[in-house]
Design an enzyme around this catalytic site. Structure first.
Site, PDB file in Angstrom:
ATOM      1  N   TYR A 144     -11.231  -1.235   0.062  1.00 60.07           N
ATOM      2  CA  TYR A 144     -11.403  -0.948   1.399  1.00 60.07           C
ATOM      3  C   TYR A 144     -10.206  -0.224   1.785  1.00 60.07           C
ATOM      4  O   TYR A 144     -10.085   0.378   2.697  1.00 60.07           O
ATOM      5  CB  TYR A 144     -11.405  -2.271   2.206  1.00 60.07           C
ATOM      6  N   ARG A 145      -9.115  -0.231   0.887  1.00 59.88           N
ATOM      7  CA  ARG A 145      -7.908   0.491   1.219  1.00 59.88           C
ATOM      8  C   ARG A 145      -7.109   0.294  -0.122  1.00 59.88           C
ATOM      9  O   ARG A 145      -7.325  -0.513  -0.971  1.00 59.88           O
ATOM     10  CB  ARG A 145      -7.081  -0.760   2.317  1.00 59.88           C
ATOM     11  N   HIS A 196       4.922  -6.130  -4.269  1.00 57.27           N
ATOM     12  CA  HIS A 196       3.735  -6.674  -4.517  1.00 57.27           C
ATOM     13  C   HIS A 196       3.069  -5.227  -4.200  1.00 57.27           C
ATOM     14  O   HIS A 196       3.310  -4.222  -3.523  1.00 57.27           O
ATOM     15  CB  HIS A 196       3.265  -7.692  -3.759  1.00 57.27           C
ATOM     16  N   TYR A 222       0.824  -1.399  -0.007  1.00 60.00           N
ATOM     17  CA  TYR A 222       0.120  -0.115   0.104  1.00 60.00           C
ATOM     18  C   TYR A 222       0.706   1.489  -0.103  1.00 60.00           C
ATOM     19  O   TYR A 222       0.339   2.358   0.299  1.00 60.00           O
ATOM     20  CB  TYR A 222      -0.946   0.067   1.258  1.00 60.00           C
ATOM     21  N   ASP A 280      -1.232 -10.879   8.754  1.00 54.92           N
ATOM     22  CA  ASP A 280      -0.439 -11.934   8.312  1.00 54.92           C
ATOM     23  C   ASP A 280       1.096 -11.729   8.707  1.00 54.92           C
ATOM     24  O   ASP A 280       1.807 -12.737   9.064  1.00 54.92           O
ATOM     25  CB  ASP A 280      -0.393 -12.103   6.696  1.00 54.92           C
TER      26      ASP A 280
HETATM   27  P1  FAD Z   1       2.434   2.347   8.915  1.00 56.14           P
HETATM   28  O1  FAD Z   1       3.111   1.972   7.634  1.00 56.14           O
HETATM   29  O2  FAD Z   1       3.118   2.722   9.839  1.00 56.14           O
HETATM   30  O3  FAD Z   1       1.295   3.054   8.651  1.00 56.14           O
HETATM   31  C1  FAD Z   1       0.170   2.857   7.607  1.00 56.14           C
HETATM   32  C2  FAD Z   1      -0.299   4.146   6.975  1.00 56.14           C
HETATM   33  O4  FAD Z   1      -1.193   4.612   8.116  1.00 56.14           O
HETATM   34  C3  FAD Z   1       0.893   5.106   7.063  1.00 56.14           C
HETATM   35  O5  FAD Z   1       1.608   5.302   5.743  1.00 56.14           O
HETATM   36  C4  FAD Z   1       0.167   6.490   7.427  1.00 56.14           C
HETATM   37  O6  FAD Z   1      -0.228   7.076   6.117  1.00 56.14           O
HETATM   38  C5  FAD Z   1      -0.822   6.175   8.295  1.00 56.14           C
HETATM   39  N1  FAD Z   1      -0.553   6.236   9.686  1.00 56.14           N
HETATM   40  C6  FAD Z   1       0.507   5.526  10.316  1.00 56.14           C
HETATM   41  N2  FAD Z   1       0.608   5.888  11.458  1.00 56.14           N
HETATM   42  C7  FAD Z   1      -0.131   6.863  11.746  1.00 56.14           C
HETATM   43  C8  FAD Z   1      -0.540   7.699  12.877  1.00 56.14           C
HETATM   44  N3  FAD Z   1       0.082   7.523  14.207  1.00 56.14           N
HETATM   45  N4  FAD Z   1      -1.151   8.765  12.880  1.00 56.14           N
HETATM   46  C9  FAD Z   1      -1.597   9.088  11.419  1.00 56.14           C
HETATM   47  N5  FAD Z   1      -1.346   8.161  10.364  1.00 56.14           N
HETATM   48  C10 FAD Z   1      -0.831   7.170  10.302  1.00 56.14           C
HETATM   49  N6  FAD Z   1      -1.917  -6.057   6.034  1.00 56.14           N
HETATM   50  C11 FAD Z   1      -3.193  -6.283   6.873  1.00 56.14           C
HETATM   51  O7  FAD Z   1      -4.091  -5.387   7.428  1.00 56.14           O
HETATM   52  N7  FAD Z   1      -3.576  -7.431   7.069  1.00 56.14           N
HETATM   53  C12 FAD Z   1      -2.634  -8.446   6.681  1.00 56.14           C
HETATM   54  O8  FAD Z   1      -2.961  -9.662   6.640  1.00 56.14           O
HETATM   55  C13 FAD Z   1      -1.560  -8.298   5.790  1.00 56.14           C
HETATM   56  N8  FAD Z   1      -0.955  -9.293   5.239  1.00 56.14           N
HETATM   57  C14 FAD Z   1       0.144  -8.881   4.595  1.00 56.14           C
HETATM   58  C15 FAD Z   1       1.092  -9.764   3.945  1.00 56.14           C
HETATM   59  C16 FAD Z   1       2.091  -9.345   3.257  1.00 56.14           C
HETATM   60  C17 FAD Z   1       2.932 -10.555   2.813  1.00 56.14           C
HETATM   61  C18 FAD Z   1       2.677  -7.986   3.332  1.00 56.14           C
HETATM   62  C19 FAD Z   1       3.800  -7.672   2.669  1.00 56.14           C
HETATM   63  C20 FAD Z   1       1.899  -7.024   3.784  1.00 56.14           C
HETATM   64  C21 FAD Z   1       0.591  -7.478   4.285  1.00 56.14           C
HETATM   65  N9  FAD Z   1      -0.088  -6.401   5.117  1.00 56.14           N
HETATM   66  C22 FAD Z   1      -1.543  -6.717   5.726  1.00 56.14           C
HETATM   67  C23 FAD Z   1       0.212  -5.038   4.856  1.00 56.14           C
HETATM   68  C24 FAD Z   1       0.841  -4.354   5.778  1.00 56.14           C
HETATM   69  O9  FAD Z   1       2.100  -4.906   5.832  1.00 56.14           O
HETATM   70  C25 FAD Z   1       0.253  -4.099   7.304  1.00 56.14           C
HETATM   71  O10 FAD Z   1      -1.043  -3.724   7.233  1.00 56.14           O
HETATM   72  C26 FAD Z   1       1.201  -3.430   8.199  1.00 56.14           C
HETATM   73  O11 FAD Z   1       0.647  -3.632   9.464  1.00 56.14           O
HETATM   74  C27 FAD Z   1       1.262  -1.694   7.881  1.00 56.14           C
HETATM   75  O12 FAD Z   1       2.293  -1.440   8.214  1.00 56.14           O
HETATM   76  P2  FAD Z   1       2.580  -0.635   9.588  1.00 56.14           P
HETATM   77  O13 FAD Z   1       1.837  -1.403  10.468  1.00 56.14           O
HETATM   78  O14 FAD Z   1       4.024  -0.535   9.860  1.00 56.14           O
HETATM   79  O15 FAD Z   1       1.772   0.740   9.331  1.00 56.14           O
END
Ligand code: FAD
Length: 545
Positions: free
Chosen positions: A488-489, A407, A106, A168
């Site tokens: 949804y996203r 991806h 994303y 995941d």
């Molecule tokens: P961040 O990258 O820190 O935040 C996501 C976004 O939210 C940021 O870009 C920013 O715009 C906003 N944000 C973050 N923090 C704040 C804040 N404090 N205040 C305001 N805005 C903010 N995702 C799922 O949900 N479910 C899954 O099962 C899943 N499976 C995955 C499987 C694979 C193989 C991969 C590679 C990815 C997957 N993901 C999945 C996507 C992703 O890895 C996760 O959602 C991950 O938790 C998001 O990264 P993060 O938690 O570090 O969030």
């Protein structure tokens, strides 16, 4: 030339002179320590999931220099976040908050506007502020990952008592995932629905606590998410209206036992009747968790072996090869695999599992897999851990499908209905075929809806392959919207397009979001363009893509 060998010339935000930008950073260094303000002047390194960059998207679909930060700053307190926001307003510098930046598929850690200053909250604001075993709640800062909360429960001897819910991959931030409305796979899988209470720094620098957090001395912040008056938490998810610095999260009581199960189904055409069987079971919570129904091509990819191991031709990998290879695994010659979990003591599970078994066997050829025959490193056991709230990273393996594997996701939602599942499946298959891309559909079944998650795996060093992936995605988004389905996203690069599909009544919702944006963020400094929302300082200049 000398500069090129050692470092990159950092980008600066558009409309700001380089010297003025550096002077502004000097002023910021006086507020935070100098070591917590870093100019992005090193070569961009992609690393890997556990050592990911915070300057750009390690899985970029565009040129790496497109969505890139000019600098990264590391606040340690809410007050420092307020200082950064005030500084950004003073110099009209766009800032982009990340919690941990593992938003892979994303946009990773990348900002939407090139040259934004990334506010990396997670590095220093990473405390678990409270775990309450009586209420089954916790209060966390942005840098707390699913792994960290799990480890803390273990350390405190509470893991047998209460569970976390993890996506995941467990290395992400609980706050980052939740504000992006991510999902996990226990009955607490809808993370946004499970949060209670936020602390938010507004784009003008004030700080608020939502819901019960606004009542001084309260002890109800993490147990009653609404408080009194308008429920404003929603505007801080998938938006650019505030920076979340604390969040309450609910935890799941240990259900007293659990048991994973897996069924496979032979034909692609089984999808519709199967989804119609799943719907009432899921809505009645007989199927208790956000389970996954996966296509055999993805089952093959999650082996971790590259596509080239099975097929060296062009175009989507032929179905007979997929089936021949999958036959060597527990999926056999079947097409769909359903991974679920039943919770509770054995006698309660037995009742639910018998019912599920009878229903699933209405699909001719349905097979129940016996887990005791599966080797320890089999993917089934990763699903088993995740559905029991144990963080994992096995899921990353399908990213190896392409060299320099990256991806990007297509994630439409629909009711849990066979006709919808078939429409979306056929749409995805047709458009993937048109662009010669392998098709990895997985249906994640929520309570009354399902997310179809389709991951396009591509070689990030191959511009032509990236273009095909993006063209394919754009076409799927438009065609799905024509049929009434929305994402949804989405990835940063698709946010304007996806926001544009939510167009009812002449784009009334987008106009409402713009009014909120202009009121809350008059200078438009916070994450411009995120989720297709641009402040007035940016509108009409062609930033949308
Ligand atoms: P961040 O990258 O820190 O935040 C996501 C976004 O939210 C940021 O870009 C920013 O715009 C906003 N944000 C973050 N923090 C704040 C804040 N404090 N205040 C305001 N805005 C903010 N995702 C799922 O949900 N479910 C899954 O099962 C899943 N499976 C995955 C499987 C694979 C193989 C991969 C590679 C990815 C997957 N993901 C999945 C996507 C992703 O890895 C996760 O959602 C991950 O938790 C998001 O990264 P993060 O938690 O570090 O969030």
């Amino acid at each position: 030339k000398h500069l090129k060998e050692r470092q990159r010339l950092p980008v600066v935000p558009l409309g700001i002179e380089r010297e003025d930008f550096y002077n502004a950073l000097e002023e910021l260094k006086e507020k935070l320590d100098a070591e917590h303000v870093e100019v992005n002047d090193k070569p961009l390194r992609d690393g890997w999931y556990m050592e990911h960059p915070n300057t750009h998207d390690m899985m970029t679909i565009l040129d790496e220099e497109e969505f890139v930060a000019s600098a990264v700053v590391y606040p340690s307190t809410t007050e420092e976040v307020q200082e950064i926001v005030k500084w950004a307003n003073k110099f009209l510098i766009p800032i982009f908050p990340i919690s941990m930046g593992r938003n892979l598929g994303y946009g990773g850690a990348a900002p939407r506007v090139r040259g934004s200053v990334t506010v990396d909250l997670g590095k220093r604001m990473n405390k678990i502020l409270n775990i309450n075993p009586e209420d089954y709640t916790c209060l966390v800062e942005p840098g707390v990952s699913f792994y960290a909360l799990y480890d803390e429960l273990e350390k405190k001897g509470l893991r047998d008592y209460m569970w976390i819910d993890t996506p995941d991959l467990g290395g992400g931030s609980i706050i980052g995932n939740t504000v992006d409305r991510g999902v996990g796979y226990t009955p607490y899988g809808d993370h946004w629905a499970c949060h209670s209470g936020l602390e938010v720094v507004l784009p003008t620098g004030e700080v608020i606590r939502t819901a019960m957090g606004a009542l001084p001395g309260n002890n109800t912040w993490q147990v009653f998410p609404y408080g009194f008056g308008p429920y404003c938490d929603g505007i801080f998810s998938q938006s650019n209206f505030g920076i979340v610095t604390k969040m309450g999260m609910t935890l799941m009581p240990n259900p007293g036992g659990y048991e994973s199960f897996m069924y496979t189904f032979p034909n692609e055409q089984d999808l519709a009747p199967l989804i119609d069987i799943i719907r009432p079971l899921r809505i009645a919570s007989m199927l208790e968790n956000v389970a996954q129904l996966r296509h055999v091509t993805q089952s093959l990819a999650v082996s971790g072996l590259p596509r080239s191991k099975f097929f060296s031709g062009t175009g989507p990998i032929p179905e007979d090869i997929v089936h021949a290879e999958a036959s060597k695994s527990y999926v056999g010659d079947h097409t769909w695999a359903y991974y679920g979990m039943s919770y509770g003591p054995a006698h309660i599970r037995a009742h639910k599992l018998a019912l599920i078994d009878a229903e699933f066997h209405k699909i001719p050829g349905c097979r129940k897999i016996d887990p005791s025959k599966l080797p320890e490193d089999e993917y089934f056991w990763s699903r088993d851990r995740i559905a029991a709230g144990i963080p994992d990273i096995h899921e990353l393996r399908w990213v190896n499908w392409a060299p320099n594997g990256s991806h990007i996701a297509f994630s439409p939602v629909s009711p849990i209905r066979g006709t919808d599942a078939t429409q979306l499946f056929e749409l995805g298959k047709k458009i993937h075929g048109k662009y010669d891309i392998d098709f990895f559909p997985a249906f994640c079944v929520g309570l009354r809806e399902m997310h179809l998650i389709v991951e396009i795996v591509f070689d990030r060093d191959d511009p032509a392959e990236k273009k095909r992936a993006l063209d394919c995605l754009r076409e799927m988004v438009d065609e799905a919207a024509d049929k009434g389905y929305g994402e949804y996203r989405t990835h940063l690069v698709l946010m304007d397009q996806v926001a544009g599909t939510y167009s009812w009544n002449d784009g009334a919702l987008a106009k409402f979001n713009e009014r909120l944006k202009d009121a809350l963020d008059p200078n438009g400094i916070l994450a411009p363009g995120r989720c297709g929302i641009w402040g007035k300082r940016y509108r009409g200049f062609g930033w949308e893509m």
